[in-house]
Write an enzyme that holds these catalytic residues in place. Sequence first.
Site, PDB file in Angstrom:
ATOM      1  N   PRO A   1       0.821  -1.221   0.000  1.00  0.00           N
ATOM      2  CA  PRO A   1       0.000   0.000   0.000  1.00  0.00           C
ATOM      3  C   PRO A   1       0.857   1.275   0.000  1.00  0.00           C
ATOM      4  O   PRO A   1       0.342   2.362  -0.257  1.00  0.00           O
ATOM      5  CB  PRO A   1      -0.822  -0.102   1.292  1.00  0.00           C
ATOM      6  CG  PRO A   1      -0.560  -1.433   1.870  1.00  0.00           C
ATOM      7  CD  PRO A   1       0.644  -2.018   1.214  1.00  0.00           C
TER       8      PRO A   1
ATOM      9  N   GLU B   1       2.954  -7.336   8.720  1.00  0.00           N
ATOM     10  CA  GLU B   1       3.141  -5.878   8.678  1.00  0.00           C
ATOM     11  C   GLU B   1       3.987  -5.451   7.488  1.00  0.00           C
ATOM     12  O   GLU B   1       4.204  -4.276   7.255  1.00  0.00           O
ATOM     13  CB  GLU B   1       3.812  -5.380   9.969  1.00  0.00           C
ATOM     14  CG  GLU B   1       2.962  -5.523  11.212  1.00  0.00           C
ATOM     15  CD  GLU B   1       1.571  -4.945  11.025  1.00  0.00           C
ATOM     16  OE1 GLU B   1       1.455  -3.748  10.752  1.00  0.00           O
ATOM     17  OE2 GLU B   1       0.602  -5.723  11.149  1.00  0.00           O
TER      18      GLU B   1
ATOM     19  N   ARG C   1      -2.879  -9.765 -20.242  1.00  0.00           N
ATOM     20  CA  ARG C   1      -3.852  -9.619 -21.330  1.00  0.00           C
ATOM     21  C   ARG C   1      -3.359  -8.682 -22.427  1.00  0.00           C
ATOM     22  O   ARG C   1      -3.907  -8.666 -23.517  1.00  0.00           O
ATOM     23  CB  ARG C   1      -5.219  -9.173 -20.779  1.00  0.00           C
ATOM     24  CG  ARG C   1      -5.209  -7.821 -20.140  1.00  0.00           C
ATOM     25  CD  ARG C   1      -6.503  -7.543 -19.414  1.00  0.00           C
ATOM     26  NE  ARG C   1      -7.626  -7.276 -20.302  1.00  0.00           N
ATOM     27  CZ  ARG C   1      -7.803  -6.142 -20.969  1.00  0.00           C
ATOM     28  NH1 ARG C   1      -6.936  -5.143 -20.854  1.00  0.00           N
ATOM     29  NH2 ARG C   1      -8.841  -5.975 -21.753  1.00  0.00           N
TER      30      ARG C   1
ATOM     31  N   ASP D   1     -10.188  -0.437 -24.391  1.00  0.00           N
ATOM     32  CA  ASP D   1     -10.340  -0.513 -22.934  1.00  0.00           C
ATOM     33  C   ASP D   1     -10.534   0.853 -22.303  1.00  0.00           C
ATOM     34  O   ASP D   1     -10.015   1.844 -22.807  1.00  0.00           O
ATOM     35  CB  ASP D   1      -9.047  -1.068 -22.299  1.00  0.00           C
ATOM     36  CG  ASP D   1      -8.927  -2.564 -22.450  1.00  0.00           C
ATOM     37  OD1 ASP D   1      -9.927  -3.196 -22.768  1.00  0.00           O
ATOM     38  OD2 ASP D   1      -7.813  -3.059 -22.240  1.00  0.00           O
TER      39      ASP D   1
HETATM   40  N1  ADE Z   1      -0.585  -5.295  -0.152  1.00  0.00           N
HETATM   41  C1  ADE Z   1      -1.471  -4.941   0.791  1.00  0.00           C
HETATM   42  N2  ADE Z   1      -2.257  -3.959   0.352  1.00  0.00           N
HETATM   43  C2  ADE Z   1      -1.868  -3.687  -0.934  1.00  0.00           C
HETATM   44  C3  ADE Z   1      -2.303  -2.765  -1.914  1.00  0.00           C
HETATM   45  N3  ADE Z   1      -3.301  -1.919  -1.702  1.00  0.00           N
HETATM   46  N4  ADE Z   1      -1.657  -2.762  -3.092  1.00  0.00           N
HETATM   47  C4  ADE Z   1      -0.631  -3.595  -3.312  1.00  0.00           C
HETATM   48  N5  ADE Z   1      -0.188  -4.487  -2.424  1.00  0.00           N
HETATM   49  C5  ADE Z   1      -0.800  -4.539  -1.235  1.00  0.00           C
END
Ligand code: ADE
Length: 253
Positions: A89, A116, A154, A169
């Site tokens: 994230p 974590e 793809r 797309d």
């Molecule tokens: N791992 C945990 N959350 C994630 C996300 N939002 N994007 C990529 N990998 C992740």
Amino acid sequence: MRIDVVTLFPEFVRQCAGLGVIGRAAERGLLEVEAWNPRERAEGGYRRIDDSVCGGGPGMVMLIEPLRRTLAEVRKAAATPAPVIYLSPQGRRLTQEKVQELAKLPRMILLCGRYEGIDERLIEREVDEELSIGDYVLSGGELAAAVLIDAVGRLQEGALGDAQSAAQDSFSDGLLDCPHYTRPVSHDYGDVPAVLLSGDHAAIGRWRRKQALGRTWSRRPDLLEKLALGQDDQRLLDEFKLEHKGHTHEQNH
Ligand code: ADE
């Protein structure tokens, strides 16, 4: 293209990569997906792959050594150089533009974290790029890796039946896709727009472009702001706005 995935859940990745368009692309040799489990490269009877967070706090952090050994093995498995991409994230947000760029590579290595996350020192030394699939937190990088494999897979030459369909797309020209319909043309839920049955391909093209512009305007104005619309597009969008006056959102729910 070859994609190596470092993951504690290799079966999940293999199964995802075996389905649908991506599975067929793999069968036809357009894409090769290999999964590598760092637990098999961990030491001791318990094959430990994580430990508690330095400084205290909840959760566990993935150890450097099992990942380092796995990455060394992955690199040795093929001579093709490849960036190591860590899904997290904290990464830069994945976009279709980035997907198109990655799809051209001969190889990439995806690193999936759990718990974590991964010891920061491994990320600093081994990772070329950190990518996120959106502003939400998953319990691991596997789903994100599956998303990236699908999006990139793809786009491999010959993966999609109709070469046109990737060009149409959503996002490929900065706009959302227009609506699509199939038979029956008349249904309790409504009729297919008459223009699509007219056989007038210029009119159909204009209608589709207008819908794509209108949808992007109503649902994703942030995308539209990035584009400099030409005169024709601006006219189509103005028409759309007139036709949809009073609707703040075109969706009917
Ligand atoms: N791992 C945990 N959350 C994630 C996300 N939002 N994007 C990529 N990998 C992740």
